[in-house]
Scaffold this active site. Structure first.
Site, PDB file in Angstrom:
ATOM      1  CD1 TRP A 102      16.689 -13.954 145.974  1.00 54.56           C
ATOM      2  CD2 TRP A 102      16.841 -11.883 145.151  1.00 54.56           C
ATOM      3  NE1 TRP A 102      16.565 -13.072 147.032  1.00 54.56           N
ATOM      4  CE2 TRP A 102      16.659 -11.803 146.546  1.00 54.56           C
ATOM      5  CE3 TRP A 102      16.951 -10.707 144.414  1.00 54.56           C
ATOM      6  CZ2 TRP A 102      16.592 -10.571 147.227  1.00 54.56           C
ATOM      7  CZ3 TRP A 102      16.892  -9.480 145.085  1.00 54.56           C
ATOM      8  CH2 TRP A 102      16.708  -9.426 146.473  1.00 54.56           C
ATOM      9  CG  ASP A 171      22.245 -13.947 142.303  1.00 47.70           C
ATOM     10  OD1 ASP A 171      23.093 -13.801 143.210  1.00 47.70           O
ATOM     11  OD2 ASP A 171      21.104 -13.447 142.363  1.00 47.70           O
ATOM     12  CE  LYS A 195      20.882 -11.964 150.840  1.00 45.21           C
ATOM     13  NZ  LYS A 195      20.503 -11.510 149.513  1.00 45.21           N
TER      14      LYS A 195
HETATM   15  C1  LIG Z   1      19.988 -10.895 148.506  1.00 44.67           C
HETATM   16  C2  LIG Z   1      20.067 -11.402 147.133  1.00 44.67           C
HETATM   17  C3  LIG Z   1      20.171 -10.535 146.034  1.00 44.67           C
HETATM   18  C4  LIG Z   1      20.133  -9.038 146.185  1.00 44.67           C
HETATM   19  O1  LIG Z   1      21.275  -8.549 146.774  1.00 44.67           O
HETATM   20  P1  LIG Z   1      21.532  -6.981 146.900  1.00 44.67           P
HETATM   21  O2  LIG Z   1      22.972  -6.942 147.297  1.00 44.67           O
HETATM   22  O3  LIG Z   1      20.596  -6.459 147.931  1.00 44.67           O
HETATM   23  O4  LIG Z   1      21.297  -6.361 145.579  1.00 44.67           O
HETATM   24  C5  LIG Z   1      20.269 -11.079 144.774  1.00 44.67           C
HETATM   25  N1  LIG Z   1      20.282 -12.416 144.590  1.00 44.67           N
HETATM   26  C6  LIG Z   1      20.189 -13.278 145.616  1.00 44.67           C
HETATM   27  C7  LIG Z   1      20.217 -14.748 145.356  1.00 44.67           C
HETATM   28  C8  LIG Z   1      20.080 -12.804 146.917  1.00 44.67           C
HETATM   29  O5  LIG Z   1      19.991 -13.660 147.937  1.00 44.67           O
END
Ligand SMILES: *Cc1c(COP(=O)(O)O)cnc(C)c1O
Length: 359
Positions: A102, A171, A195
């Site tokens: 990521w 993030d 998540k």
């Molecule tokens: C799943 C995830 C993303 C991507 O998320 P989207 O909503 O599909 O763009 C980005 N960063 C992390 C840490 C993730 O777990």
């Protein structure tokens, strides 16, 4: 019958939340229609939106000088929004820790608008640890510092918050609401919902107010935090159902005792699984002990030829979505807030039994 779901995302939602949504689906609080079928500008929906924001503020103790935005485009949208919103004040330098997949995506996107400096990289050990601050190479004048507190695919979690002199951007897609955070240490926290918040289709950004004034002049309107903030995240039609469902999750989290309770639960759940893996020669986890994720636990079998059988039998035993990410293989159990302790106990029981039969 609901099974135990270890999906990495979109992930398990609390059963109580799904039941409430089901009850309200056809007739939302006596209105004779669902929450999906009313204007986002109606007083009824605005109340849902405001309550969700307030509950999130309460859960994370978000100070008043931070805006809470409900956005579209997922966390990936924020990989673009972050540079667009933060590079307009002079410096185009961006400090990023390369901690895994990521971080890699964020680096690629940030590099289209700014000058990326890799402060540290865990690539030397296949992204199996969170680089500590000792070996950092920070820029003197970065516009911001980006990191991924929990790398969802590698199962690597930072056990500290970086101390930096420029705005810190996190993030938190896969770890938000799993423990208390000191929001004041961050300039921006963002997360895709699917998540640890709610269904896919919505993302949350928590932005310190003074950072709303740094956008590049040609920023696309739909990425502009200031426009979103001024419009209460309703510059255009927001994903109303996802916002509503996220709000129900926030209410549920408060009933469960908030992020302190989730932190304790995450510690218990992850320890149960790590302790079992560490006692076994049959299973292993590749991540450095001090960087192990409480949320996403990858593991491999000593004999990879048994993977398919493991996955087939675990699914038959009611343990869903255990395959590792397509890029790494093996297995991965995601233990987000909505995954109960009983699920982890059932997983460990299954793993012990599988080992006894195949070890
Ligand atoms: C799943 C995830 C993303 C991507 O998320 P989207 O909503 O599909 O763009 C980005 N960063 C992390 C840490 C993730 O777990």
């Amino acid at each position: 019958m609901r099974k135990y779901n270890f999906c990495s995302g979109p992930a398990a939602l609390p059963e109580a939340v799904l039941r409430r949504a089901q009850e309200e689906l056809l007739d939302w609080g006596g209105r004779g229609c669902s929450v999906m079928e009313v204007s986002h500008r109606s007083a009824d929906f605005v109340a849902v939106a405001e309550r969700a924001e307030q509950d999130l503020r309460d859960l994370l103790s978000i100070p008043d000088n931070y805006k809470v935005l409900f956005l579209q485009g997922g966390a990936t949208g924020q990989f673009s929004a972050v540079p667009w919103n933060l590079l307009g004040a002079g410096s185009r330098k961006i400090d990023i820790i390369h901690s895994g997949q990521w971080a890699r995506k964020a680096i690629a996107e940030a590099g289209r608008y700014g000058e990326v400096n890799l402060v540290a990289s865990a690539e030397d050990r296949n992204f199996s640890y969170a680089p500590g601050p000792d070996a950092w190479q920070q820029s003197a004048d970065a516009a911001y510092f980006h990191y991924v507190p929990n790398e969802t695919i590698g199962g690597v979690e930072f056990n500290y918050v970086p101390e930096v002199s420029c705005p810190l951007v996190a993030d938190m897609s896969s770890s938000i609401l799993s423990r208390p955070v000191d929001v004041e240490k961050f300039g921006v926290i963002f997360a895709g919902a699917q998540k640890n918040i709610g269904p896919s289709g919505i993302a949350v950004a928590i932005v310190r107010e003074d950072l709303l004034e740094r956008a590049l002049p040609d920023i696309p309107r739909s990425l502009h935090w200031k426009i979103a903030a001024d419009a209460g995240s309703m510059d255009n039609t927001p994903p109303t159902f996802a916002w509503y469902l996220s709000g129900l999750v926030f209410q549920w989290l408060k009933e469960q005792g908030g992020v302190e309770a989730m932190a304790e639960l995450s510690r218990r759940k992850s320890q149960l699984l790590y302790d079992f893996i560490d006692r076994s020669d049959f299973y292993s986890n590749p991540v450095a002990r001090d960087s192990r994720s409480r949320m996403n636990i990858p593991f491999v079998l000593a004999d990879a030829r048994l993977d398919k059988q493991f996955l087939r039998e675990s699914e038959a035993a009611g343990l869903l979505n255990l395959p590792g990410h397509r890029s790494v293989g093996g297995m991965r159990a995601s233990l987000y807030n909505a995954v109960p302790v009983e699920a982890v106990e059932a997983l460990v029981d299954f793993m012990a039994d599988f080992e006894a039969r195949n070890g």
